[in-house]
Design a protein around this motif. Structure first.
Motif, PDB file in Angstrom:
ATOM      1  N   ARG A 103     -38.659  29.780  34.057  1.00 14.64           N
ATOM      2  CA  ARG A 103     -39.576  30.876  33.723  1.00 14.64           C
ATOM      3  C   ARG A 103     -40.231  31.449  34.966  1.00 14.64           C
ATOM      4  N   THR A 104     -40.532  30.602  35.944  1.00 12.38           N
ATOM      5  CA  THR A 104     -41.201  31.055  37.164  1.00 12.38           C
ATOM      6  C   THR A 104     -40.301  30.931  38.390  1.00 12.38           C
ATOM      7  N   ASP A 105     -39.038  30.620  38.178  1.00 17.29           N
ATOM      8  CA  ASP A 105     -38.100  30.471  39.297  1.00 17.29           C
ATOM      9  C   ASP A 105     -36.841  31.263  38.963  1.00 17.29           C
ATOM     10  N   PRO A 106     -36.773  32.524  39.401  1.00 13.77           N
ATOM     11  CA  PRO A 106     -35.638  33.374  39.028  1.00 13.77           C
ATOM     12  C   PRO A 106     -34.296  32.866  39.535  1.00 13.77           C
ATOM     13  N   VAL A 107     -34.294  32.181  40.668  1.00 15.31           N
ATOM     14  CA  VAL A 107     -33.034  31.638  41.189  1.00 15.31           C
ATOM     15  C   VAL A 107     -32.517  30.550  40.250  1.00 15.31           C
ATOM     16  N   LEU A 108     -33.420  29.653  39.876  1.00 14.75           N
ATOM     17  CA  LEU A 108     -33.059  28.601  38.934  1.00 14.75           C
ATOM     18  C   LEU A 108     -32.624  29.196  37.596  1.00 14.75           C
ATOM     19  N   ALA A 109     -33.360  30.193  37.128  1.00 15.21           N
ATOM     20  CA  ALA A 109     -33.019  30.844  35.860  1.00 15.21           C
ATOM     21  C   ALA A 109     -31.624  31.454  35.916  1.00 15.21           C
ATOM     22  N   GLY A 110     -31.278  32.034  37.046  1.00 17.36           N
ATOM     23  CA  GLY A 110     -29.954  32.631  37.184  1.00 17.36           C
ATOM     24  C   GLY A 110     -28.837  31.612  37.059  1.00 17.36           C
ATOM     25  N   PHE A 157     -24.503  19.581  12.100  1.00 13.86           N
ATOM     26  CA  PHE A 157     -23.835  19.511  13.394  1.00 13.86           C
ATOM     27  C   PHE A 157     -24.716  20.086  14.499  1.00 13.86           C
ATOM     28  N   LEU A 158     -25.361  21.217  14.214  1.00 11.85           N
ATOM     29  CA  LEU A 158     -26.252  21.822  15.210  1.00 11.85           C
ATOM     30  C   LEU A 158     -27.409  20.877  15.548  1.00 11.85           C
ATOM     31  N   TRP A 159     -27.973  20.241  14.541  1.00 14.21           N
ATOM     32  CA  TRP A 159     -29.063  19.282  14.790  1.00 14.21           C
ATOM     33  C   TRP A 159     -28.593  18.154  15.709  1.00 14.21           C
ATOM     34  N   GLU A 160     -27.469  17.549  15.383  1.00 15.23           N
ATOM     35  CA  GLU A 160     -26.965  16.425  16.165  1.00 15.23           C
ATOM     36  C   GLU A 160     -26.630  16.842  17.591  1.00 15.23           C
ATOM     37  N   ALA A 161     -26.101  18.060  17.746  1.00 18.46           N
ATOM     38  CA  ALA A 161     -25.707  18.533  19.073  1.00 18.46           C
ATOM     39  C   ALA A 161     -26.904  18.824  19.970  1.00 18.46           C
ATOM     40  N   HIS A 162     -28.104  18.888  19.392  1.00 17.27           N
ATOM     41  CA  HIS A 162     -29.305  19.160  20.184  1.00 17.27           C
ATOM     42  C   HIS A 162     -30.185  17.919  20.338  1.00 17.27           C
ATOM     43  N   GLN A 163     -29.635  16.755  20.098  1.00 13.80           N
ATOM     44  CA  GLN A 163     -30.389  15.523  20.274  1.00 13.80           C
ATOM     45  C   GLN A 163     -29.995  14.860  21.594  1.00 13.80           C
ATOM     46  N   GLY A 164     -30.854  13.961  22.073  1.00 13.54           N
ATOM     47  CA  GLY A 164     -30.496  13.151  23.229  1.00 13.54           C
ATOM     48  C   GLY A 164     -31.010  13.685  24.551  1.00 13.54           C
ATOM     49  N   PRO A 165     -30.789  12.925  25.620  1.00  4.73           N
ATOM     50  CA  PRO A 165     -31.370  13.244  26.928  1.00  4.73           C
ATOM     51  C   PRO A 165     -30.829  14.509  27.567  1.00  4.73           C
ATOM     52  N   PHE A 166     -29.583  14.890  27.266  1.00  3.00           N
ATOM     53  CA  PHE A 166     -29.026  16.075  27.908  1.00  3.00           C
ATOM     54  C   PHE A 166     -29.784  17.334  27.504  1.00  3.00           C
ATOM     55  N   PHE A 167     -30.162  17.420  26.227  1.00  2.00           N
ATOM     56  CA  PHE A 167     -30.931  18.585  25.795  1.00  2.00           C
ATOM     57  C   PHE A 167     -32.334  18.556  26.392  1.00  2.00           C
ATOM     58  N   VAL A 168     -32.947  17.383  26.456  1.00  2.00           N
ATOM     59  CA  VAL A 168     -34.292  17.271  27.034  1.00  2.00           C
ATOM     60  C   VAL A 168     -34.274  17.712  28.492  1.00  2.00           C
ATOM     61  N   ALA A 169     -33.290  17.240  29.248  1.00  2.00           N
ATOM     62  CA  ALA A 169     -33.194  17.617  30.658  1.00  2.00           C
ATOM     63  C   ALA A 169     -32.951  19.113  30.813  1.00  2.00           C
ATOM     64  N   THR A 170     -32.109  19.660  29.943  1.00  2.00           N
ATOM     65  CA  THR A 170     -31.837  21.100  29.983  1.00  2.00           C
ATOM     66  C   THR A 170     -33.096  21.899  29.685  1.00  2.00           C
ATOM     67  N   LEU A 171     -33.871  21.434  28.727  1.00  2.00           N
ATOM     68  CA  LEU A 171     -35.108  22.117  28.372  1.00  2.00           C
ATOM     69  C   LEU A 171     -36.072  22.155  29.560  1.00  2.00           C
ATOM     70  N   GLU A 172     -36.136  21.070  30.315  1.00  2.00           N
ATOM     71  CA  GLU A 172     -36.982  21.054  31.507  1.00  2.00           C
ATOM     72  C   GLU A 172     -36.568  22.157  32.478  1.00  2.00           C
ATOM     73  N   LEU A 173     -35.273  22.373  32.607  1.00  2.00           N
ATOM     74  CA  LEU A 173     -34.778  23.410  33.511  1.00  2.00           C
ATOM     75  C   LEU A 173     -35.044  24.805  32.951  1.00  2.00           C
ATOM     76  N   TRP A 174     -34.919  24.959  31.642  1.00  2.00           N
ATOM     77  CA  TRP A 174     -35.236  26.257  31.034  1.00  2.00           C
ATOM     78  C   TRP A 174     -36.681  26.637  31.312  1.00  2.00           C
ATOM     79  N   ILE A 175     -37.580  25.699  31.097  1.00  3.56           N
ATOM     80  CA  ILE A 175     -39.009  25.982  31.280  1.00  3.56           C
ATOM     81  C   ILE A 175     -39.309  26.275  32.752  1.00  3.56           C
ATOM     82  N   ALA A 176     -38.718  25.482  33.641  1.00  2.14           N
ATOM     83  CA  ALA A 176     -38.940  25.706  35.074  1.00  2.14           C
ATOM     84  C   ALA A 176     -38.396  27.064  35.505  1.00  2.14           C
TER      85      ALA A 176
END
Length: 218
Positions: free
Chosen positions: A127-134, A106-125
């Motif tokens: 790192r250097t943007d505290p407002v976004l991180a908040g 279930f955990l594997w399936e819940a982390h597949q697809g475009p929503f997780f990819v898009a979220t990951l882009e925001l997580w990485i961004a």
């Protein structure tokens, strides 16, 4: 039976301004997710979002004046969509004689697809943007809450156990690390094989946590 002419003469309810505005906002947010997946955070621009949404720049600016406004709204939109995706994945699971393996799948399936990819882009961004991180930190509990509520339905009266929660968080941390590494791997199947290997250990830990909870509630 209603004739074609009768249907043609029937007035079609016109959407209200609020409905049209909500639909436009939805198109822009969906386009933002698509842009994050296709071009990454750095390549996500208001111009590209408007183009993908098929709206004018004026319409886009009316709803979101700057990229920051658009991305902040997209964070909340993504959290909502990821939570819904968790529920959809749960509906695909059937009763299993091996609850630990079921939860890990279930955990594997819940982390597949475009929503997780898009979220990951925001997580990485973030790192250097505290407002976004908040903003990301603000909505992540919504997704995690949906995740654990789903697991609770798979393991009734057990997901509140602290030891079980630790194992589940460890599993999610391991899975997310594997998926991040997989983005730069030329073998698309390697992430799944790495997850299967990790599951051999996680499954053991999860079984122990479930057994301890079972003994505690006996």
């Amino acid at each position: 039976m209603v004739s074609t002419r009768d249907r043609a003469d029937t007035p079609v309810a016109r959407r209200t301004q609020a409905q049209r505005s909500a639909a436009m906002r939805q198109r822009l947010l969906d386009a933002t997710v698509e842009c994050l997946v296709t071009y990454g955070y750095a390549g996500t621009t208001t111009h590209r979002v408007a183009e993908l949404a098929g709206v004018t720049r004026g319409a886009q600016i009316h709803h979101f004046r700057a990229k920051e406004d658009l991305v902040i709204a997209a964070i909340e939109h993504l959290a909502e969509q990821r939570a819904r995706a968790v529920v959809r994945e749960l509906s695909r699971l059937h009763e299993s004689p091996d609850p630990a393996a079921t939860v890990l799948e279930f955990l594997w399936e819940a982390h597949q697809g475009p929503f997780f990819v898009a979220t990951l882009e925001l997580w990485i961004a973030g790192r250097t943007d505290p407002v976004l991180a908040g903003h990301v930190q603000r909505v992540e509990p919504v997704v995690n809450g949906a995740m654990f509520a789903a697991i609770d339905s798979l393991l009734p009266d057990r997901s509140d156990d602290k030891e079980l929660r630790y194992v589940l968080y460890t599993a999610m941390d391991a899975l997310r690390g594997i998926l991040v590494a997989g983005f730069v791997d030329d073998d698309p199947g390697r992430a799944r094989r790495r997850w299967n290997r990790a599951c051999s250990k996680l499954n053991e830990d999860l079984r122990k946590a479930l057994a301890q909870e079972g003994m505690a509630s006996a």
